[in-house]
Design an enzyme around this catalytic site. Sequence first.
Site, short mmCIF file in Angstrom:
data_model
loop_
_atom_site.label_atom_id
_atom_site.label_comp_id
_atom_site.label_asym_id
_atom_site.label_seq_id
_atom_site.Cartn_x
_atom_site.Cartn_y
_atom_site.Cartn_z
N HIS A 190 -3.60 -5.68 1.31
CA HIS A 190 -3.56 -5.73 2.77
C HIS A 190 -3.86 -7.28 3.29
CE1 HIS A 190 -2.61 -2.03 4.08
NE2 HIS A 190 -3.51 -1.28 2.85
N CYS A 234 0.95 -1.09 0.11
CA CYS A 234 0.14 0.08 0.50
C CYS A 234 1.12 1.09 -0.07
CB CYS A 234 -1.19 0.02 1.27
SG CYS A 234 -2.26 0.87 1.43
#
Length: 482
Positions: A428, A331
């Site tokens: 994630h 991310c």
Amino acid sequence: MTRALMIQGTGSNVGKSLLVAGLCRAARKRGLSVAPFKPQNMSNNAAVTGDGGEIGRAQALQAWAAGLVPHTDMNPVLLKPETDVGSQVIVQGQRLTTARARDYQRLKPQLMAAVLESFGRLKGAHDLVLVEGAGSPAEVNLRAGDIANMGFARAADVPVVLAGDIDRGGVIAQIIGTQAVIAPEDAAMIAGFLINRFRGDPSLFDDGYALIAERTGWRGYGVCPWFPEAWKLPAEDALDLAKPRRAEGLHVVCLTLSRIANFDDLDPLAQEPGVRLTMLGAGQAIPGDADLVILPGTKSTRGDLAYLRAQGWDLDLAAHVRRGGQVLGICGGYQMLGREVADPEGIEGPAGADPGLGLLDVATVMTPKKRLTEVLATHSATGAGFHGYEIHIGESDGPDRARPFAHVAGMPEGAVSADGRIAGSYLHGMFRDDGFRAAYLAGFGVKAASDGYDAGVDATLDALAAHLEAHLDVDGLLAAAR
């Protein structure tokens, strides 16, 4: 009729989240339909919900304990700090605004309607709602417009049990002092107290326990010893990042950024016996024996790029790569690995652009729309499928995207360098998937443990519930709900 009970604390990080999680599992084992609720939370460790929003990670764990799919009603107001004085304000799962602390104080009274609306829906669907407070009701300077502690308890008419943390010392003053400073009308909402995180012989605290009950007039619900397996559960607070250290194994180093987000991505690796995980703190150099360096998520990519450089980690990363080490950015960490991070609209801070680390040939532009979704992906290098989720702003593109980290619905996701040693992904939760984790670690010559991560979390929640049953008056706590 649906009943509710609120666990408030004498301060932050006194164990409220685990107490509610354990009570959710205990109530579920009694055959009750139970739901967790936290009116206002402050955390950069968020979970994507089934209804397409985001809530604090603690409420997602509590939902797990209750046997429920996480829902935005479980945490209607989530604050995600972007700077020391400002946070992104998430209301019922969606971004409302970014507010400085003083501005948020003026905004709070407007949010009570959303809080009570979400609470009402949970009450309408379950037998019991277990509520977690935030911070402490003793912060009387924040009482006006409060939606997190006594302001909510009184508006929703929910009884409160106050938890004190004896491990940090001064627990007698914590509890008696709370009663001394809060308004009598607020104190009247408190049904009793409990002591958390005791180490040693609990009988040594008998006199102190009796003194608290005598001075406050509140009922005591027990003394709960330290729960040693807490580290096996996904943490929400960055204060909980310390993990048991191993002396041997694949050395994975995660850079603990100042605005680190979704750091529970690393929890499954921490539990692998063949992995030595180091959460590297400020001022510490990246060890020369690191095999894999992970740049985790962050709530402020450009801000943490500056923080990373201030620690000298950019130079350490360059040396790590020269030694043949591998790097994975997740991310915000993926965004940092590129050539540039641009924020032309000033979404995460002052408008502008900063050079990235240049380890991946991609560039990122921050965009207002946040992507919140669960995904099923396939890892390009191993062919392993895994479940994950996206929770980010910004779009990344460039030549290294021609070598995707994974594929989602047939579309490329992430990027990998030409030599295969630098990778970035927006996904994630990938290491929570047992099959993917085994395939990924096999690339380093490490055999993953046979025990499943999710099964381990579930077993730990059972152990937590049993721990509370053994040391607290759980029947009395549940009976105090109304």
